[in-house]
Write a protein that holds these residues in place. Structure first.
Motif, mmCIF file in Angstrom:
data_model
loop_
_atom_site.group_PDB
_atom_site.id
_atom_site.type_symbol
_atom_site.label_atom_id
_atom_site.label_comp_id
_atom_site.label_asym_id
_atom_site.label_seq_id
_atom_site.Cartn_x
_atom_site.Cartn_y
_atom_site.Cartn_z
ATOM 1 N N ARG A 26 0.814 -1.205 0.000
ATOM 2 C CA ARG A 26 0.000 0.000 0.000
ATOM 3 C C ARG A 26 0.850 1.259 0.000
ATOM 4 O O ARG A 26 1.993 1.261 0.435
ATOM 5 C CB ARG A 26 -0.908 0.012 1.232
ATOM 6 N N THR A 27 0.250 2.346 -0.477
ATOM 7 C CA THR A 27 0.913 3.635 -0.542
ATOM 8 C C THR A 27 0.715 4.418 0.751
ATOM 9 O O THR A 27 1.597 5.144 1.178
ATOM 10 C CB THR A 27 0.342 4.447 -1.720
ATOM 11 N N TRP A 28 -0.437 4.279 1.397
ATOM 12 C CA TRP A 28 -0.796 5.034 2.596
ATOM 13 C C TRP A 28 -1.238 4.091 3.699
ATOM 14 O O TRP A 28 -1.843 3.060 3.440
ATOM 15 C CB TRP A 28 -1.986 5.952 2.321
ATOM 16 N N PHE A 29 -0.993 4.490 4.924
ATOM 17 C CA PHE A 29 -1.578 3.832 6.087
ATOM 18 C C PHE A 29 -1.986 4.942 7.038
ATOM 19 O O PHE A 29 -1.178 5.800 7.381
ATOM 20 C CB PHE A 29 -0.582 2.895 6.768
ATOM 21 N N PRO A 54 7.960 0.907 -0.438
ATOM 22 C CA PRO A 54 9.002 1.904 -0.169
ATOM 23 C C PRO A 54 8.516 3.289 -0.594
ATOM 24 O O PRO A 54 7.927 3.458 -1.656
ATOM 25 C CB PRO A 54 10.174 1.434 -1.029
ATOM 26 N N GLY A 55 8.721 4.257 0.287
ATOM 27 C CA GLY A 55 8.223 5.603 0.041
ATOM 28 C C GLY A 55 6.787 5.807 0.486
ATOM 29 O O GLY A 55 6.275 6.919 0.434
ATOM 30 N N GLY A 56 6.124 4.734 0.933
ATOM 31 C CA GLY A 56 4.750 4.826 1.414
ATOM 32 C C GLY A 56 4.661 5.705 2.655
ATOM 33 O O GLY A 56 5.642 5.877 3.386
ATOM 34 N N THR A 57 3.498 6.252 2.896
ATOM 35 C CA THR A 57 3.318 7.236 3.954
ATOM 36 C C THR A 57 2.434 6.711 5.074
ATOM 37 O O THR A 57 1.381 6.134 4.817
ATOM 38 C CB THR A 57 2.694 8.525 3.384
ATOM 39 N N LEU A 58 2.874 6.942 6.288
ATOM 40 C CA LEU A 58 2.101 6.657 7.490
ATOM 41 C C LEU A 58 1.595 7.987 8.036
ATOM 42 O O LEU A 58 2.383 8.914 8.249
ATOM 43 C CB LEU A 58 2.967 5.965 8.547
#
Length: 124
Positions: A26-29, A54-58
């Motif tokens: 996933r891209t976002w969490f 990698p590069g995904g945003t929390l």
């Protein structure tokens, strides 16, 4: 009704393995007002990192031991009333780094005496 991209499971372990074809990373969490209830915050953050690409945003919004909660008696009382584990911002930053994130920004939510904060972190 659940979002079509929702994941079954808990912060400890989701029921899929990234790269297995079962579900893509996933891209976002996004999690709000739940981290302080996680039994093992470090393990939960590592699991979030595992399922993000990698590069995904929390995006993590939660009560932290900041502002008024820096005073130990108040933090102790709230933890007894809410059964929560309230981390200081610098402790949360350390857990995020250890899990594989880079903290990008933290902002206190207005009118919450710097107790409720939103942290944005990026998976390395």
């Amino acid at each position: 009704t659940a979002c079509r991209d929702s994941w079954p499971g808990t912060a400890r372990r989701w029921s899929f393995t990234p790269g297995s074809g079962a579900r893509p990373r996933r891209t976002w969490f996004i999690t709000t007002a739940s981290l302080h209830h996680w039994a093992d915050q470090s393990r939960g953050l590592a699991e979030v990192c595992r399922v993000l690409r990698p590069g995904g945003t929390l995006l993590l919004g939660d009560v932290l031991a900041a502002g008024l909660l820096r005073f130990r008696p108040l933090a102790w009382l709230l933890s007894r009333l809410d059964a929560g584990r309230f981390s200081r911002p610098e402790v949360l930053d350390g857990m995020l780094r250890e899990a594989g994130f880079r903290v990008i920004r933290r902002t206190a939510v207005p009118r919450w005496a710097k107790v409720v904060q939103v942290t944005v972190a990026c998976r390395r």
